[in-house]
Scaffold this active site. Structure first.
Site, PDB file in Angstrom:
ATOM      1  N   ASP A   1       0.472  -3.574  -3.747  1.00 57.11           N
ATOM      2  CA  ASP A   1       0.304  -3.744  -5.202  1.00 57.11           C
ATOM      3  C   ASP A   1      -1.121  -4.153  -5.558  1.00 57.11           C
ATOM      4  OD1 ASP A   1       0.838  -6.348  -4.026  1.00 57.11           O
ATOM      5  OD2 ASP A   1       1.078  -7.131  -6.061  1.00 57.11           O
TER       6      ASP A   1
ATOM      7  N   GLU B   1       2.496  -8.905  -3.808  1.00 61.51           N
ATOM      8  CA  GLU B   1       1.740 -10.058  -3.316  1.00 61.51           C
ATOM      9  C   GLU B   1       0.983 -10.729  -4.458  1.00 61.51           C
ATOM     10  OE1 GLU B   1      -1.850 -12.161  -1.572  1.00 61.51           O
ATOM     11  OE2 GLU B   1      -1.736 -10.587  -3.062  1.00 61.51           O
TER      12      GLU B   1
END
Ligand SMILES: [Zn+2]
Length: 416
Positions: free
Chosen positions: A86, A181
């Site tokens: 991400d 994350e």
């Protein structure tokens, strides 16, 4: 050289991966927080299968697992290399157009789609150390996503090399690509049993040579004020405003110490992240940070004393302080397994780099993984200027990190 005559795939892979929008969303409750992260994860599975890694798969929670099978018969600890797919919600990740600046000349880099976005050597002094490298940037409208697609591409490049070179001795190597994350939920649904690794390394650090084995220990504090409500026309002697109490509490927080604006290095802080409320009830949320976990309870005590002081000023009003653990300094775990950092340092040296042990004023997926049973420091990738349109990465830094991962795999086999 550990990997002579190898034509790295890291830069081409990186340029592909950054074009897939994988922004995570802190306001989403789903796992992963955004479906689009799986667009990249599915591609990674296909790429892993194409290299010849047969067990690569994406699970329903958005994690990619894969194994590079051992090339030696003896028992070697199972290593995990981990990075996150991400990108940060702070800056757009839609339609990223990566630009390769070959043989960087040391000048400021003006981005073509918005020439007010300039990656200057004044703001980014590390660029001066990378003269002659090939630098990849975005085009001025988005972040680049080197955080952490540099890590993803490095792990893919390492896997490519190891599969093409079965003569390199290593044990089983597990690959883990995580979602979310950037919103602090990267390892929320990771299946440690299924992962089955003994020691891990995240590829999510910045400058060449940096090796991060220490993070903050982190708590959240929620301070709630319960006021006494009354009709404002007839409130004399009765009303106690939770809004004013919360505001006074925030005003009591120091501005020249014990706060992010005034601390650096190994200093901790408390930091209000949100305030909300009505006459009857107001809430202040804070984050509490220090490298020394013991200090967190002292900080909580200080917050409680402040809340008590406020209570004394507003008769009838009550306050409570609630503490929630967020993550802990990975050093507490790594100190029990000193070889994890030592082998990494040896890998840096074999790649011709002086390792520098650094502390992160934040957390990583590895902070949580370390306390979930997988000691997991952080290796550099070259990602710089992260979470912004000025993000950049050096191709040669990524290639160096690939080489370090290959060395690491070999070192674990040698020492087993
Ligand atoms: Zn990252």
């Amino acid at each position: 050289m550990a990997i002579p005559h190898y034509k790295h795939t890291v830069a081409t892979r990186f340029m592909e991966y950054v074009q897939v929008d994988t922004q995570s969303d802190p306001n989403s409750e789903t796992q992963p927080s955004t479906e689009k992260q799986k667009d990249l994860s599915r591609k990674l599975v296909l790429d892993l299968l194409a290299i010849g890694i047969k067990d690569a798969h994406l699970d329903e929670h958005g994690y990619v697992y894969a194994t590079i099978p051992a090339t030696v018969d003896k028992k070697v600890p199972v290593l995990c290399f981990c990075s996150h797919v991400d990108t940060a919600p702070d800056c757009s990740g839609t339609n990223v157009k990566p630009i390769l600046h070959e043989n960087y000349d040391g000048q400021d880099i003006v981005l073509p789609d918005d020439n007010t976005v300039i990656i200057s050597t004044k703001d980014h002094p590390y660029l001066k150390e990378r003269i002659g490298d090939d630098i990849i940037t975005a085009s001025g409208l988005t972040l680049l996503g080197a955080d952490d697609k540099a890590g993803v591409a490095i792990i893919m490049d390492m896997a490519t090399y190891l599969i093409q070179h079965p003569e390199v001795p290593h044990g089983d190597i597990r690959i883990l690509f995580t979602p979310d994350e950037e919103i602090g939920r990267g390892v929320a649904a990771v299946d440690m049993q299924h992962l089955g690794a003994d020691f891990g390394y995240t590829l999510d650090g910045g400058e060449r040579g940096h090796l991060e084995g220490e993070t903050f220990s982190a708590d959240a504090a929620i301070v709630t004020f319960h006021g006494v409500s009354a009709h404002p026309g007839y409130a004399k002697g009765k009303m106690q405003s939770a809004i004013k109490a919360a505001a006074d509490f925030v005003a009591m927080l120091p501005k020249d110490n014990w706060c992010p604006e005034s601390t650096e290095g190994m200093e901790g802080f408390v930091h209000p992240t949100s305030i909300s409320g009505l006459l009857e009830k107001a809430t202040v949320q804070l984050i509490v940070r220090d490298f020394d976990t013991k200090k967190l309870s002292l900080y909580a005590q200080r917050l409680t004393e402040m809340a008590n002081t406020i209570m004394a000023q507003y008769p009838g009003l009550t306050a409570d302080v609630q503490i929630k653990e967020q993550y802990r300094n990975m050093k507490e775990v790594l100190d029990l397994h000193p070889h994890v950092m030592a082998y990494a340092e040896e890998a840096y040296l074999r790649a011709g780099l002086q390792p520098y042990r650094m502390s992160i004023r934040g957390g990583t997926d590895g902070s949580r993984l370390s306390f979930m049973g997988l000691p997991c420091p952080n290796i550099f990738t070259g990602e710089m200027g992260i979470h912004s349109k000025q993000e950049y990465v050096s191709v040669q830094d990524m290639e160096k990190a690939t080489e370090i991962c290959v060395h690491l795999a070999q070192i674990y086999a040698e020492k087993a």
